[in-house]
Design an enzyme around this catalytic site. Sequence first.
Site, PDB file in Angstrom:
ATOM      1  N   GLU A  19       0.836  -1.200   0.000  1.00 32.28           N
ATOM      2  CA  GLU A  19       0.000   0.000   0.000  1.00 32.28           C
ATOM      3  C   GLU A  19       0.877   1.259   0.000  1.00 32.28           C
ATOM      4  O   GLU A  19       0.614   2.224  -0.705  1.00 32.28           O
ATOM      5  CB  GLU A  19      -0.893  -0.045   1.247  1.00 32.28           C
ATOM      6  CG  GLU A  19      -2.304   0.429   1.056  1.00 32.28           C
ATOM      7  CD  GLU A  19      -3.072  -0.248  -0.058  1.00 32.28           C
ATOM      8  OE1 GLU A  19      -2.926  -1.479  -0.267  1.00 32.28           O
ATOM      9  OE2 GLU A  19      -3.824   0.471  -0.744  1.00 32.28           O
ATOM     10  N   TRP A  21       2.025   2.296  -3.285  1.00 30.92           N
ATOM     11  CA  TRP A  21       1.131   3.110  -4.122  1.00 30.92           C
ATOM     12  C   TRP A  21       1.517   4.584  -4.070  1.00 30.92           C
ATOM     13  O   TRP A  21       1.313   5.343  -5.016  1.00 30.92           O
ATOM     14  CB  TRP A  21      -0.324   2.959  -3.663  1.00 30.92           C
ATOM     15  CG  TRP A  21      -1.004   1.796  -4.316  1.00 30.92           C
ATOM     16  CD1 TRP A  21      -1.154   0.539  -3.804  1.00 30.92           C
ATOM     17  CD2 TRP A  21      -1.630   1.785  -5.609  1.00 30.92           C
ATOM     18  NE1 TRP A  21      -1.827  -0.253  -4.702  1.00 30.92           N
ATOM     19  CE2 TRP A  21      -2.140   0.478  -5.812  1.00 30.92           C
ATOM     20  CE3 TRP A  21      -1.815   2.737  -6.607  1.00 30.92           C
ATOM     21  CZ2 TRP A  21      -2.813   0.120  -6.976  1.00 30.92           C
ATOM     22  CZ3 TRP A  21      -2.487   2.375  -7.773  1.00 30.92           C
ATOM     23  CH2 TRP A  21      -2.973   1.073  -7.951  1.00 30.92           C
ATOM     24  N   TRP A  50     -20.237  14.902 -18.728  1.00 32.25           N
ATOM     25  CA  TRP A  50     -20.592  14.960 -17.310  1.00 32.25           C
ATOM     26  C   TRP A  50     -21.828  15.834 -17.142  1.00 32.25           C
ATOM     27  O   TRP A  50     -22.056  16.743 -17.939  1.00 32.25           O
ATOM     28  CB  TRP A  50     -19.439  15.570 -16.502  1.00 32.25           C
ATOM     29  CG  TRP A  50     -18.139  14.839 -16.632  1.00 32.25           C
ATOM     30  CD1 TRP A  50     -17.039  15.236 -17.332  1.00 32.25           C
ATOM     31  CD2 TRP A  50     -17.797  13.580 -16.043  1.00 32.25           C
ATOM     32  NE1 TRP A  50     -16.034  14.310 -17.219  1.00 32.25           N
ATOM     33  CE2 TRP A  50     -16.468  13.279 -16.423  1.00 32.25           C
ATOM     34  CE3 TRP A  50     -18.465  12.669 -15.224  1.00 32.25           C
ATOM     35  CZ2 TRP A  50     -15.808  12.122 -16.023  1.00 32.25           C
ATOM     36  CZ3 TRP A  50     -17.809  11.517 -14.824  1.00 32.25           C
ATOM     37  CH2 TRP A  50     -16.504  11.247 -15.223  1.00 32.25           C
ATOM     38  N   ASN A  73      -9.955   4.655   3.463  1.00 33.58           N
ATOM     39  CA  ASN A  73      -9.703   4.415   2.035  1.00 33.58           C
ATOM     40  C   ASN A  73     -10.861   3.714   1.319  1.00 33.58           C
ATOM     41  O   ASN A  73     -11.242   4.107   0.213  1.00 33.58           O
ATOM     42  CB  ASN A  73      -8.419   3.605   1.855  1.00 33.58           C
ATOM     43  CG  ASN A  73      -8.135   3.340   0.387  1.00 33.58           C
ATOM     44  OD1 ASN A  73      -7.991   4.273  -0.397  1.00 33.58           O
ATOM     45  ND2 ASN A  73      -8.099   2.070   0.002  1.00 33.58           N
ATOM     46  N   TRP A  95     -15.070  13.978 -12.138  1.00 35.79           N
ATOM     47  CA  TRP A  95     -14.196  13.607 -11.024  1.00 35.79           C
ATOM     48  C   TRP A  95     -13.364  14.785 -10.531  1.00 35.79           C
ATOM     49  O   TRP A  95     -12.975  14.856  -9.370  1.00 35.79           O
ATOM     50  CB  TRP A  95     -13.289  12.425 -11.403  1.00 35.79           C
ATOM     51  CG  TRP A  95     -12.337  12.692 -12.550  1.00 35.79           C
ATOM     52  CD1 TRP A  95     -12.552  12.447 -13.870  1.00 35.79           C
ATOM     53  CD2 TRP A  95     -11.011  13.252 -12.464  1.00 35.79           C
ATOM     54  NE1 TRP A  95     -11.461  12.837 -14.621  1.00 35.79           N
ATOM     55  CE2 TRP A  95     -10.497  13.321 -13.790  1.00 35.79           C
ATOM     56  CE3 TRP A  95     -10.208  13.687 -11.425  1.00 35.79           C
ATOM     57  CZ2 TRP A  95      -9.221  13.818 -14.085  1.00 35.79           C
ATOM     58  CZ3 TRP A  95      -8.933  14.188 -11.711  1.00 35.79           C
ATOM     59  CH2 TRP A  95      -8.466  14.241 -13.027  1.00 35.79           C
ATOM     60  N   TRP A 125      -8.354   9.427  -7.755  1.00 35.46           N
ATOM     61  CA  TRP A 125      -9.599   9.884  -8.386  1.00 35.46           C
ATOM     62  C   TRP A 125      -9.710   9.320  -9.802  1.00 35.46           C
ATOM     63  O   TRP A 125     -10.753   8.830 -10.209  1.00 35.46           O
ATOM     64  CB  TRP A 125      -9.690  11.417  -8.391  1.00 35.46           C
ATOM     65  CG  TRP A 125     -10.373  11.931  -7.152  1.00 35.46           C
ATOM     66  CD1 TRP A 125      -9.774  12.437  -6.034  1.00 35.46           C
ATOM     67  CD2 TRP A 125     -11.788  11.934  -6.885  1.00 35.46           C
ATOM     68  NE1 TRP A 125     -10.722  12.757  -5.099  1.00 35.46           N
ATOM     69  CE2 TRP A 125     -11.969  12.471  -5.585  1.00 35.46           C
ATOM     70  CE3 TRP A 125     -12.918  11.550  -7.599  1.00 35.46           C
ATOM     71  CZ2 TRP A 125     -13.236  12.625  -5.001  1.00 35.46           C
ATOM     72  CZ3 TRP A 125     -14.174  11.712  -7.017  1.00 35.46           C
ATOM     73  CH2 TRP A 125     -14.324  12.235  -5.742  1.00 35.46           C
TER      74      TRP A 125
HETATM   75  P1  FAD Z   1      -2.816   2.984   5.204  1.00 35.79           P
HETATM   76  O1  FAD Z   1      -3.780   1.967   4.677  1.00 35.79           O
HETATM   77  O2  FAD Z   1      -2.296   2.789   6.564  1.00 35.79           O
HETATM   78  O3  FAD Z   1      -1.643   3.070   4.149  1.00 35.79           O
HETATM   79  C1  FAD Z   1      -0.311   3.498   4.482  1.00 35.79           C
HETATM   80  C2  FAD Z   1       0.139   4.595   3.576  1.00 35.79           C
HETATM   81  O4  FAD Z   1       0.250   4.151   2.241  1.00 35.79           O
HETATM   82  C3  FAD Z   1      -0.807   5.778   3.541  1.00 35.79           C
HETATM   83  O5  FAD Z   1      -0.583   6.631   4.617  1.00 35.79           O
HETATM   84  C4  FAD Z   1      -0.499   6.408   2.192  1.00 35.79           C
HETATM   85  O6  FAD Z   1       0.643   7.248   2.273  1.00 35.79           O
HETATM   86  C5  FAD Z   1      -0.142   5.189   1.344  1.00 35.79           C
HETATM   87  N1  FAD Z   1      -1.330   4.748   0.607  1.00 35.79           N
HETATM   88  C6  FAD Z   1      -2.267   3.879   1.011  1.00 35.79           C
HETATM   89  N2  FAD Z   1      -3.185   3.688   0.049  1.00 35.79           N
HETATM   90  C7  FAD Z   1      -2.816   4.464  -0.981  1.00 35.79           C
HETATM   91  C8  FAD Z   1      -3.350   4.700  -2.274  1.00 35.79           C
HETATM   92  N3  FAD Z   1      -4.454   4.104  -2.722  1.00 35.79           N
HETATM   93  N4  FAD Z   1      -2.702   5.584  -3.080  1.00 35.79           N
HETATM   94  C9  FAD Z   1      -1.573   6.203  -2.679  1.00 35.79           C
HETATM   95  N5  FAD Z   1      -1.019   6.006  -1.463  1.00 35.79           N
HETATM   96  C10 FAD Z   1      -1.630   5.143  -0.630  1.00 35.79           C
HETATM   97  N6  FAD Z   1      -4.026   9.416  -0.035  1.00 35.79           N
HETATM   98  C11 FAD Z   1      -3.298  10.490   0.324  1.00 35.79           C
HETATM   99  O7  FAD Z   1      -2.286  10.356   1.024  1.00 35.79           O
HETATM  100  N7  FAD Z   1      -3.654  11.750  -0.108  1.00 35.79           N
HETATM  101  C12 FAD Z   1      -4.750  11.967  -0.890  1.00 35.79           C
HETATM  102  O8  FAD Z   1      -5.018  13.097  -1.264  1.00 35.79           O
HETATM  103  C13 FAD Z   1      -5.555  10.850  -1.228  1.00 35.79           C
HETATM  104  N8  FAD Z   1      -6.678  11.004  -1.961  1.00 35.79           N
HETATM  105  C14 FAD Z   1      -7.440   9.902  -2.279  1.00 35.79           C
HETATM  106  C15 FAD Z   1      -8.602  10.069  -3.055  1.00 35.79           C
HETATM  107  C16 FAD Z   1      -9.387   8.974  -3.376  1.00 35.79           C
HETATM  108  C17 FAD Z   1     -10.626   9.165  -4.233  1.00 35.79           C
HETATM  109  C18 FAD Z   1      -9.018   7.688  -2.949  1.00 35.79           C
HETATM  110  C19 FAD Z   1      -9.838   6.494  -3.311  1.00 35.79           C
HETATM  111  C20 FAD Z   1      -7.866   7.501  -2.200  1.00 35.79           C
HETATM  112  C21 FAD Z   1      -7.064   8.593  -1.858  1.00 35.79           C
HETATM  113  N9  FAD Z   1      -5.874   8.439  -1.099  1.00 35.79           N
HETATM  114  C22 FAD Z   1      -5.143   9.547  -0.780  1.00 35.79           C
HETATM  115  C23 FAD Z   1      -5.349   7.100  -0.797  1.00 35.79           C
HETATM  116  C24 FAD Z   1      -5.767   6.489   0.532  1.00 35.79           C
HETATM  117  O9  FAD Z   1      -7.145   6.573   0.710  1.00 35.79           O
HETATM  118  C25 FAD Z   1      -5.075   7.135   1.731  1.00 35.79           C
HETATM  119  O10 FAD Z   1      -3.683   7.191   1.527  1.00 35.79           O
HETATM  120  C26 FAD Z   1      -5.335   6.324   2.998  1.00 35.79           C
HETATM  121  O11 FAD Z   1      -6.720   6.214   3.245  1.00 35.79           O
HETATM  122  C27 FAD Z   1      -4.662   7.014   4.168  1.00 35.79           C
HETATM  123  O12 FAD Z   1      -4.941   6.352   5.365  1.00 35.79           O
HETATM  124  P2  FAD Z   1      -3.824   5.526   6.120  1.00 35.79           P
HETATM  125  O13 FAD Z   1      -2.621   6.351   6.305  1.00 35.79           O
HETATM  126  O14 FAD Z   1      -4.463   4.946   7.319  1.00 35.79           O
HETATM  127  O15 FAD Z   1      -3.519   4.393   5.053  1.00 35.79           O
END
Ligand code: FAD
Length: 459
Positions: free
Chosen positions: A266, A269, A297, A335, A353, A376
């Site tokens: 994750e 990503w 849209w 997420n 979007w 997005w």
């Molecule tokens: P954890 O599940 O603990 O993951 C650990 C770390 O991995 C996160 O802190 C983050 O840095 C990274 N990560 C995890 N999932 C993703 C992912 N899908 N894409 C990129 N990095 C990821 N994340 C952001 O940091 N900033 C945003 O602006 C953002 N916008 C989002 C918009 C949408 C529509 C969606 C679906 C997801 C978005 N995310 C974004 C990705 C993700 O939702 C968040 O990183 C995550 O929910 C953060 O919570 P956590 O630190 O507990 O994640």
Amino acid sequence: MAKSDTPSIVWFRQDLRLADQPALAAAAAEGPVLAVYVLDDETPGDWRIGAAQRWWLHHALKALADALAARGVPLVLRRGRAAEEVARLAREVGAARVHCLAHQEPWWCAAEAALAEVVELVRHPGRLLAESGLVRTGTGGRFRIFTPFWRALQQQMPPPAPQPVPESLRGMASPPRGERLEDWDLLPRAPDWAGGFAHWTPGAAGAAERLETFAEEVGGYDQNHNLPSIDGTSSLSPHLHFGEISPATVWHALARRTGAEPYLRELGWRDFAANLILQLPDYATANGRPAMDALRWRTGEAADADFRAWTRGRTGYPIVDAGMRQLWHIGWMHNRVRMITASFLVKHLLIDWRRGERWFWDCLVDADYGNNSVNWQWVAGTGVDSSPFGRIMAPLVQSPKFDASGYICEWVPELARLDDAAIHDPHAAGVAPAGYPRPRIGHREGRERALAAAAAARA
Ligand code: FAD
């Protein structure tokens, strides 16, 4: 390098930490350090720091300034175009060079290039798990699909071992004056909508504490991370965005723990998103698949009313409303629910979007140009790596599947007394309390409208 009394500048941006901060370490090794942060609302254009992040920034800068001051280094605050301000400071103090961590956002890449024209600028890695040039295809290109990117990224792991705060760190004898953080008005006042943000502890100490707690839970991540009702993810995203902790530190703290692999993937990503915006700097505005430009849209009054209902958590879909209200209250959303709410906006409401991206940008404490735009576009089906637009998430299926009733009770309190069977779709169960809105559109109707729009775009 021999130590001199000529100061070196450290230009802080989204790297607000002292430990494992290669720019700070390099500057400290050269001589006295001038630490600078510039509040720049011009260079990023539409991606100037949003409202929720201004709250975070205030506290993060306070924490950074305190940590530096404890080592005799003031944090000099300036406002304006960052590249120009840093160049001006470099001239003012006769700095030997400027050190920074390389950033991937297009406006920061441009600012770094502009600054490098007028001062000696040293760009260090440290924002990503792997230096952005290292993860390449067999022919030296960049990846556009996550799975092969992740495979190649793993070849570069582990990242370099995290470095402690440099012992040699010292400040200038008479540093230039800066502005006062309090004068920047980063905190909301009337109304103060940030009450729920007390959930967070911005700053490196808060990040370290969060990591320590999560390290005990990482083994359950695979099983728990999709369940919004429990605290099954790390909540490190705002700390990582602001660079209060390095991704390498997170990696080294967790990698040897049983069951850490899904979590590290994750984290991968985040590197992937940075890698995509380096190739496609306009990714927050331009569809990754140009064929999707033909999609019509919805716009106009009815679409605006739907958009408003979505932002306020009043769509009549409890899981969507819970997510949008969580976002408003604490500046963060789980997420799984980000995917559901984003998909609902784009597919069920057929709203561009980019409008959702803007709302998230202003409301998220972790708003990140790469992560936000890549996710997005991924959900919208417009991205270079996403599944087709016609794959439509069903919120009423997702909600029970991921056991969201506890989450809905917390964020949509007017539904809290409903039982598990009714809470996901209270109108269908005939138990919706007065005042809880009817669904803006039925699932089937929304799905058919979205599919028709996609078919028209293809035609
Ligand atoms: P954890 O599940 O603990 O993951 C650990 C770390 O991995 C996160 O802190 C983050 O840095 C990274 N990560 C995890 N999932 C993703 C992912 N899908 N894409 C990129 N990095 C990821 N994340 C952001 O940091 N900033 C945003 O602006 C953002 N916008 C989002 C918009 C949408 C529509 C969606 C679906 C997801 C978005 N995310 C974004 C990705 C993700 O939702 C968040 O990183 C995550 O929910 C953060 O919570 P956590 O630190 O507990 O994640």
